[in-house]
Design a protein around this motif. Sequence first.
Motif, PDB file in Angstrom:
ATOM      1  N   THR A 150      74.808  50.569  69.651  1.00 60.06           N
ATOM      2  CA  THR A 150      73.648  49.919  70.279  1.00 60.06           C
ATOM      3  C   THR A 150      73.632  48.412  70.043  1.00 60.06           C
ATOM      4  OG1 THR A 150      72.219  50.213  68.329  1.00 60.06           O
ATOM      5  CG2 THR A 150      72.252  52.002  69.959  1.00 60.06           C
ATOM      6  N   GLY A 151      74.361  47.938  69.028  1.00 56.18           N
ATOM      7  CA  GLY A 151      74.320  46.514  68.695  1.00 56.18           C
ATOM      8  C   GLY A 151      72.992  46.092  68.090  1.00 56.18           C
ATOM      9  N   SER A 152      72.174  47.065  67.699  1.00 57.00           N
ATOM     10  CA  SER A 152      70.865  46.762  67.107  1.00 57.00           C
ATOM     11  C   SER A 152      70.975  46.653  65.595  1.00 57.00           C
ATOM     12  CB  SER A 152      69.861  47.876  67.441  1.00 57.00           C
ATOM     13  OG  SER A 152      69.687  48.014  68.836  1.00 57.00           O
ATOM     14  N   GLU A 153      70.065  45.882  65.014  1.00 55.67           N
ATOM     15  CA  GLU A 153      69.912  45.906  63.564  1.00 55.67           C
ATOM     16  C   GLU A 153      68.958  47.059  63.263  1.00 55.67           C
ATOM     17  OE1 GLU A 153      68.587  42.970  59.865  1.00 55.67           O
ATOM     18  OE2 GLU A 153      68.514  42.229  61.920  1.00 55.67           O
ATOM     19  N   ILE A 154      69.385  48.001  62.432  1.00 52.83           N
ATOM     20  CA  ILE A 154      68.579  49.196  62.147  1.00 52.83           C
ATOM     21  C   ILE A 154      68.501  49.392  60.635  1.00 52.83           C
ATOM     22  CG2 ILE A 154      68.282  51.680  62.541  1.00 52.83           C
ATOM     23  CD1 ILE A 154      70.107  51.403  65.005  1.00 52.83           C
ATOM     24  N   LEU A 155      67.286  49.435  60.125  1.00 57.91           N
ATOM     25  CA  LEU A 155      67.055  49.696  58.702  1.00 57.91           C
ATOM     26  C   LEU A 155      66.226  50.969  58.579  1.00 57.91           C
ATOM     27  CD1 LEU A 155      66.155  46.076  57.517  1.00 57.91           C
ATOM     28  CD2 LEU A 155      68.364  47.233  57.335  1.00 57.91           C
ATOM     29  N   GLY A 157      64.067  53.528  56.307  1.00 59.59           N
ATOM     30  CA  GLY A 157      63.335  53.768  55.071  1.00 59.59           C
ATOM     31  C   GLY A 157      63.311  55.252  54.752  1.00 59.59           C
ATOM     32  N   ARG A 158      63.437  55.583  53.485  1.00 59.98           N
ATOM     33  CA  ARG A 158      63.387  56.989  53.058  1.00 59.98           C
ATOM     34  C   ARG A 158      62.035  57.628  53.351  1.00 59.98           C
ATOM     35  NH1 ARG A 158      67.959  59.980  51.963  1.00 59.98           N
ATOM     36  NH2 ARG A 158      69.570  58.464  51.475  1.00 59.98           N
ATOM     37  N   ASN A 159      61.036  56.790  53.619  1.00 62.29           N
ATOM     38  CA  ASN A 159      59.700  57.311  53.902  1.00 62.29           C
ATOM     39  C   ASN A 159      59.486  57.621  55.378  1.00 62.29           C
ATOM     40  OD1 ASN A 159      59.828  54.534  54.464  1.00 62.29           O
ATOM     41  ND2 ASN A 159      57.671  54.193  54.020  1.00 62.29           N
ATOM     42  N   GLY A 160      60.551  57.556  56.179  1.00 59.06           N
ATOM     43  CA  GLY A 160      60.437  57.950  57.586  1.00 59.06           C
ATOM     44  C   GLY A 160      60.123  56.820  58.553  1.00 59.06           C
ATOM     45  N   ARG A 161      60.090  55.592  58.050  1.00 54.63           N
ATOM     46  CA  ARG A 161      59.915  54.443  58.946  1.00 54.63           C
ATOM     47  C   ARG A 161      61.272  53.799  59.188  1.00 54.63           C
ATOM     48  NH1 ARG A 161      54.669  52.474  56.217  1.00 54.63           N
ATOM     49  NH2 ARG A 161      53.080  53.439  57.526  1.00 54.63           N
ATOM     50  N   ILE A 162      61.535  53.476  60.436  1.00 53.27           N
ATOM     51  CA  ILE A 162      62.814  52.877  60.816  1.00 53.27           C
ATOM     52  C   ILE A 162      62.525  51.586  61.576  1.00 53.27           C
ATOM     53  CG2 ILE A 162      64.951  53.209  62.125  1.00 53.27           C
ATOM     54  CD1 ILE A 162      64.541  56.243  61.716  1.00 53.27           C
ATOM     55  N   TRP A 163      63.143  50.488  61.136  1.00 49.89           N
ATOM     56  CA  TRP A 163      62.959  49.175  61.761  1.00 49.89           C
ATOM     57  C   TRP A 163      64.164  48.900  62.649  1.00 49.89           C
ATOM     58  CZ3 TRP A 163      65.492  44.302  60.926  1.00 49.89           C
ATOM     59  CH2 TRP A 163      64.813  43.190  61.414  1.00 49.89           C
ATOM     60  N   ILE A 164      63.888  48.570  63.913  1.00 58.11           N
ATOM     61  CA  ILE A 164      64.945  48.352  64.896  1.00 58.11           C
ATOM     62  C   ILE A 164      64.721  47.005  65.573  1.00 58.11           C
ATOM     63  CG2 ILE A 164      66.058  49.263  66.992  1.00 58.11           C
ATOM     64  CD1 ILE A 164      64.741  51.989  66.239  1.00 58.11           C
ATOM     65  N   LYS A 165      65.779  46.187  65.623  1.00 57.02           N
ATOM     66  CA  LYS A 165      65.640  44.865  66.226  1.00 57.02           C
ATOM     67  C   LYS A 165      66.892  44.508  67.023  1.00 57.02           C
ATOM     68  CE  LYS A 165      64.560  40.046  65.035  1.00 57.02           C
ATOM     69  NZ  LYS A 165      64.252  39.105  63.938  1.00 57.02           N
ATOM     70  N   GLY A 166      66.671  44.017  68.246  1.00 52.32           N
ATOM     71  CA  GLY A 166      67.763  43.510  69.064  1.00 52.32           C
ATOM     72  C   GLY A 166      68.660  44.597  69.636  1.00 52.32           C
ATOM     73  N   GLY A 167      69.690  44.149  70.364  1.00 49.42           N
ATOM     74  CA  GLY A 167      70.645  45.072  70.965  1.00 49.42           C
ATOM     75  C   GLY A 167      69.979  46.013  71.962  1.00 49.42           C
ATOM     76  N   LYS A 168      70.551  47.189  72.113  1.00 44.36           N
ATOM     77  CA  LYS A 168      69.993  48.204  73.019  1.00 44.36           C
ATOM     78  C   LYS A 168      68.978  49.035  72.229  1.00 44.36           C
ATOM     79  CE  LYS A 168      74.404  48.542  75.467  1.00 44.36           C
ATOM     80  NZ  LYS A 168      75.560  49.446  75.751  1.00 44.36           N
ATOM     81  N   SER A 169      67.852  48.383  71.898  1.00 45.70           N
ATOM     82  CA  SER A 169      66.876  49.025  71.013  1.00 45.70           C
ATOM     83  C   SER A 169      66.265  50.288  71.634  1.00 45.70           C
ATOM     84  CB  SER A 169      65.780  48.044  70.609  1.00 45.70           C
ATOM     85  OG  SER A 169      65.113  47.539  71.739  1.00 45.70           O
TER      86      SER A 169
END
Length: 199
Positions: A150-155, A157-169
Amino acid sequence: MAGKLVVPGEIIAEGSKGGVNAYSEDGKIRSEVIGIVDEQKGRVIPLNGQYIPTAGDWVIGVVQDVKYAGCGVEIKSAYRAFILNKMTRIEFKMGDVVGATIERVDEARNIDLAEPRRLVGGEILVISAVKVPRVIGRANSMINMLITETGSEILVGRNGRIWIKGGKSALAVRAILTIEREAHTQGLTDRITELLKTG
């Protein structure tokens, strides 16, 4: 990590030593929850459940209050976490999205966060915390594929939250929601690979 679906009380193995979410009774190991058997690690991965904070987990939270000593952070748990000002040079504000490591959880469930960073921009996707290991994959295989394709930055979290930025989000979101929905099924990696290739 697809495996057999089990219900509470169902026999998952022979033996006298229960594993995570499993107990021993009459020489049989039985499941405590509805979930998927991970035979390699002798545990049951629950299909549903609230996030239980554990020291060492990396989580994504939202700053809810700012005090003189630090700030309170909501981490999608029954318990709130705290960032001490002495642990960081960042001045957090109400509503900031924060990624941090759980440094300590005491008997009263007070949670201290360490190495906090502000996550700017992007979007937050929320999934069941028990599905996070499937999104990450064995040896980070699934998350690495998602980032590469996807070319996205993806982080994550073990708590079920996922941060997605840029790319094919949007594609990343679609793939992650598919993983969450079909985490218990066989052939998931192949289906996600196809979804990412075809877009």
